[in-house]
Design a protein around this motif. Structure first.
Motif, PDB file in Angstrom:
ATOM      1  N   LEU A 235       0.802  -1.215   0.000  1.00 14.98           N
ATOM      2  CA  LEU A 235       0.000   0.000   0.000  1.00 14.98           C
ATOM      3  C   LEU A 235       0.839   1.271   0.000  1.00 14.98           C
ATOM      4  CD1 LEU A 235      -2.810  -1.033   2.505  1.00 14.98           C
ATOM      5  CD2 LEU A 235      -2.802  -1.166   0.007  1.00 14.98           C
ATOM      6  N   GLY A 236       2.146   1.137  -0.016  1.00 11.79           N
ATOM      7  CA  GLY A 236       3.024   2.306  -0.049  1.00 11.79           C
ATOM      8  C   GLY A 236       2.959   3.027  -1.389  1.00 11.79           C
ATOM      9  N   VAL A 237       3.458   4.246  -1.394  1.00  6.67           N
ATOM     10  CA  VAL A 237       3.496   5.073  -2.600  1.00  6.67           C
ATOM     11  C   VAL A 237       4.944   5.483  -2.852  1.00  6.67           C
ATOM     12  CG1 VAL A 237       2.725   7.252  -3.621  1.00  6.67           C
ATOM     13  CG2 VAL A 237       1.176   5.949  -2.159  1.00  6.67           C
ATOM     14  N   CYS A 238       5.407   5.300  -4.066  1.00  7.50           N
ATOM     15  CA  CYS A 238       6.759   5.706  -4.440  1.00  7.50           C
ATOM     16  C   CYS A 238       6.813   7.210  -4.680  1.00  7.50           C
ATOM     17  CB  CYS A 238       7.201   4.980  -5.707  1.00  7.50           C
ATOM     18  SG  CYS A 238       7.358   3.197  -5.527  1.00  7.50           S
ATOM     19  N   ALA A 239       7.988   7.788  -4.535  1.00 10.71           N
ATOM     20  CA  ALA A 239       8.173   9.227  -4.743  1.00 10.71           C
ATOM     21  C   ALA A 239       7.812   9.636  -6.166  1.00 10.71           C
ATOM     22  CB  ALA A 239       9.614   9.615  -4.431  1.00 10.71           C
ATOM     23  N   GLU A 240       8.183   8.816  -7.145  1.00  9.01           N
ATOM     24  CA  GLU A 240       7.886   9.132  -8.540  1.00  9.01           C
ATOM     25  C   GLU A 240       6.379   9.181  -8.776  1.00  9.01           C
ATOM     26  OE1 GLU A 240      11.687   6.577  -8.458  1.00  9.01           O
ATOM     27  OE2 GLU A 240       9.794   6.699  -7.368  1.00  9.01           O
ATOM     28  N   GLN A 241       5.680   8.212  -8.215  1.00  6.97           N
ATOM     29  CA  GLN A 241       4.222   8.150  -8.338  1.00  6.97           C
ATOM     30  C   GLN A 241       3.594   9.377  -7.684  1.00  6.97           C
ATOM     31  OE1 GLN A 241       2.684   4.618  -6.502  1.00  6.97           O
ATOM     32  NE2 GLN A 241       0.581   5.029  -7.085  1.00  6.97           N
TER      33      GLN A 241
ATOM     34  N   PRO B 131      14.412   4.027 -10.532  1.00 11.23           N
ATOM     35  CA  PRO B 131      13.001   3.784 -10.222  1.00 11.23           C
ATOM     36  C   PRO B 131      12.650   2.300 -10.346  1.00 11.23           C
ATOM     37  CG  PRO B 131      13.235   5.582 -11.797  1.00 11.23           C
ATOM     38  CD  PRO B 131      14.578   4.948 -11.656  1.00 11.23           C
ATOM     39  N   CYS B 132      11.697   1.855  -9.540  1.00 14.27           N
ATOM     40  CA  CYS B 132      11.231   0.477  -9.646  1.00 14.27           C
ATOM     41  C   CYS B 132      10.528   0.284 -10.996  1.00 14.27           C
ATOM     42  CB  CYS B 132      10.273   0.158  -8.491  1.00 14.27           C
ATOM     43  SG  CYS B 132       8.666   0.980  -8.587  1.00 14.27           S
ATOM     44  N   GLY B 133      10.238  -0.927 -11.336  1.00 17.68           N
ATOM     45  CA  GLY B 133       9.591  -1.222 -12.618  1.00 17.68           C
ATOM     46  C   GLY B 133       8.259  -0.523 -12.789  1.00 17.68           C
ATOM     47  N   GLY B 134       7.458  -0.505 -11.721  1.00 19.71           N
ATOM     48  CA  GLY B 134       6.157   0.161 -11.794  1.00 19.71           C
ATOM     49  C   GLY B 134       6.309   1.653 -12.056  1.00 19.71           C
ATOM     50  N   CYS B 135       7.278   2.282 -11.416  1.00 25.92           N
ATOM     51  CA  CYS B 135       7.481   3.717 -11.629  1.00 25.92           C
ATOM     52  C   CYS B 135       8.074   3.998 -13.008  1.00 25.92           C
ATOM     53  CB  CYS B 135       8.344   4.305 -10.523  1.00 25.92           C
ATOM     54  SG  CYS B 135       7.394   4.515  -8.999  1.00 25.92           S
TER      55      CYS B 135
END
Length: 133
Positions: free
Chosen positions: A50-56, A85-89
């Motif tokens: 449920l965390g949010v990345c900085a890029e997102q 960045p992670c793959g999702g970002c």
């Protein structure tokens, strides 16, 4: 727009990151097509997915600020080595990128790598696959 302003915005965001579990603080700053800067930080949750990345977070701020294209994104982390960045970002950045979008990777106050989104996500699946042309 000065890269120093982007770096300052990313560092400011990183200082507000909420990362009590990983202790890995990340800030991101985006320069949009209107020459506006939008920033965001990572926000963790005890239920990890449920965390949010900085890029997102920065992309959401860009959309809320009436931006629609990432011209440049600068990402700064608290570790002792450059992280990407992670793959999702990477996929999220691609959604709003142009072929010239720059991705700047930093540790603390130093830009260590300059890439294009295509360097981070080669052979990407993008919206061109979804159009009937």
């Amino acid at each position: 727009m000065s890269e120093q302003k982007l770096l300052k915005a990313a560092l400011q965001a990183k200082s507000k990151a909420y990362a009590p579990y990983s202790c890995f603080y990340v800030g991101a700053a985006i320069l949009d097509e209107n020459n506006n800067i939008h920033n965001g930080s990572n926000v963790e949750n005890s239920a990890y997915p449920l965390g949010v990345c900085a890029e997102q977070s920065a992309i959401s701020a860009m959309i809320q600020g009436d931006g629609s294209r990432i011209c440049k994104i600068l990402i700064v982390n608290s570790g002792d080595k450059t992280s990407s960045p992670c793959g999702g970002c990477r996929q999220r950045i691609l959604e709003f990128a142009t072929e010239n979008t720059e991705v700047l990777l930093c540790v603390d106050g130093t830009i260590n790598q300059r890439l294009r989104i295509s360097d981070l996500l080669p052979f990407s699946f993008n919206k061109s696959y979804l159009k009937d042309d």
